[in-house]
Design an enzyme around this catalytic site. Structure first.
Site, mmCIF file in Angstrom:
data_model
loop_
_atom_site.group_PDB
_atom_site.id
_atom_site.type_symbol
_atom_site.label_atom_id
_atom_site.label_comp_id
_atom_site.label_asym_id
_atom_site.label_seq_id
_atom_site.Cartn_x
_atom_site.Cartn_y
_atom_site.Cartn_z
ATOM 1 N N CYS A 93 0.927 -1.077 -0.046
ATOM 2 C CA CYS A 93 0.121 -0.018 -0.075
ATOM 3 C C CYS A 93 0.962 1.243 -0.143
ATOM 4 O O CYS A 93 1.994 1.463 0.752
ATOM 5 C CB CYS A 93 -0.835 0.035 1.156
ATOM 6 S SG CYS A 93 -2.050 -1.327 1.341
ATOM 7 N N CYS A 118 2.311 2.868 3.256
ATOM 8 C CA CYS A 118 3.248 1.893 4.015
ATOM 9 C C CYS A 118 4.395 1.602 3.128
ATOM 10 O O CYS A 118 5.129 0.537 3.591
ATOM 11 C CB CYS A 118 2.488 0.886 4.465
ATOM 12 S SG CYS A 118 0.895 1.307 5.479
ATOM 13 N N CYS A 154 2.390 -8.452 6.918
ATOM 14 C CA CYS A 154 1.163 -7.647 6.853
ATOM 15 C C CYS A 154 0.256 -8.569 7.722
ATOM 16 O O CYS A 154 -0.970 -8.474 8.099
ATOM 17 C CB CYS A 154 0.396 -7.309 5.392
ATOM 18 S SG CYS A 154 0.406 -8.606 4.334
HETATM 19 FE FE1 SF4 Z 1 -2.142 -1.319 3.775
HETATM 20 FE FE2 SF4 Z 1 -1.383 -2.869 5.999
HETATM 21 FE FE3 SF4 Z 1 -0.634 -0.126 5.513
HETATM 22 FE FE4 SF4 Z 1 -3.235 -0.357 6.033
HETATM 23 S S1 SF4 Z 1 -1.475 -0.737 7.247
HETATM 24 S S2 SF4 Z 1 -2.422 0.867 4.372
HETATM 25 S S3 SF4 Z 1 -3.522 -2.431 4.949
HETATM 26 S S4 SF4 Z 1 -0.277 -1.917 4.392
#
Ligand code: SF4
Length: 238
Positions: free
Chosen positions: A208, A211, A234
């Site tokens: 994402c 992140c 994750c």
């Molecule tokens: Fe994506 Fe996990 Fe970041 Fe949420 S915490 S934006 S699901 S990588």
């Protein structure tokens, strides 16, 4: 209820034994042969999951099982390049791309948990936007294939080529577990496989957007994921 549970449990025992035996017997097999075994064993009960960092495993799987289901988790936080890669894979490869979405949209999550949950509680954000969504998507399969590699990080160093996903009671196949980054690049070059354009822009592992950052020379490939948050996975592969 008891009968169904017993039957499921027995099925899980069979699948676990199958996975453990295959993990030993296929340790030295080629990625394509591992996927041919998976296609012969599971047929349409096999799927591939892809983050759309590249389409290497989807490409390999399509050679073993044309039209194979490829699951993509659209968290709502992806780079536009990742969505573009998903669309290109769907358009040009002999696979069936299935996009999975979380229960809550980003706006709904923001309203319920506050904005930028990924900064305050990335484990909860990943649990809702990735882990739960994948679990629902995997329900109709007995086996899933991933692009995990042992050289990506210490957390993945013992990845079996075929193993047992006890949490989901599925056979988990990692056909390129033994590959190096150079092996991936050679396969991409040989077969003209689609890759995410961000790989040419300093990113080595793509998740994402909030992140994921570019990595510096000599950093671990996954160092750009959740940088500074003390998080390395994750939860999809826990
Ligand atoms: Fe994506 Fe996990 Fe970041 Fe949420 S915490 S934006 S699901 S990588």
């Amino acid at each position: 209820m008891t009968t169904a549970t017993t039957r499921e449990s027995h099925r899980a025992q069979e699948l676990r034994a199958l996975a453990e035996r295959a993990g030993r017997e296929l340790e030295d097999a080629s990625a394509l042969d591992i996927l041919r075994w998976a296609a012969d064993t599971f047929g349409s009960r096999l799927c591939v999951t892809s983050s759309m960092e590249d389409a290497v495993v989807a490409h390999l799987a399509s050679r073993a099982l044309p039209g194979v289901d490829v699951l993509f988790l659209d968290t709502g936080y992806h780079f536009v390049e990742t969505i573009g890669t998903r669309d290109a894979v769907e358009a040009v490869m002999d696979v069936n791309v299935i996009t999975l979405t979380p229960e809550l949209t980003v706006a709904e999550q923001d309203a319920r948990y506050g904005p930028r949950l990924y900064e305050r509680d990335p484990d909860l954000c990943c649990a809702m936007r990735k882990v739960k969504a994948l679990e629902a998507g995997l329900a109709s399969y007995d086996a899933w294939a991933t692009g995990l590699r042992r050289d990506e990080s210490y957390t993945r160093a013992n990845t079996p080529v075929v193993g047992w996903d006890a949490r989901r009671e599925k056979v988990k196949i990692s056909p390129i577990a033994r590959w190096t980054q150079a092996d991936v690049e050679a396969y991409v070059a040989e077969h003209g496989v689609l890759t995410n354009p961000l790989l040419q822009d300093g990113y080595a592992s793509i998740g994402c957007a909030p992140c994921t950052r570019r990595i510096a020379e000599g950093e671990d490939a996954r160092a750009g994921r959740w940088a500074g948050l003390g998080k390395t996975e994750c939860g999809l592969h826990a």
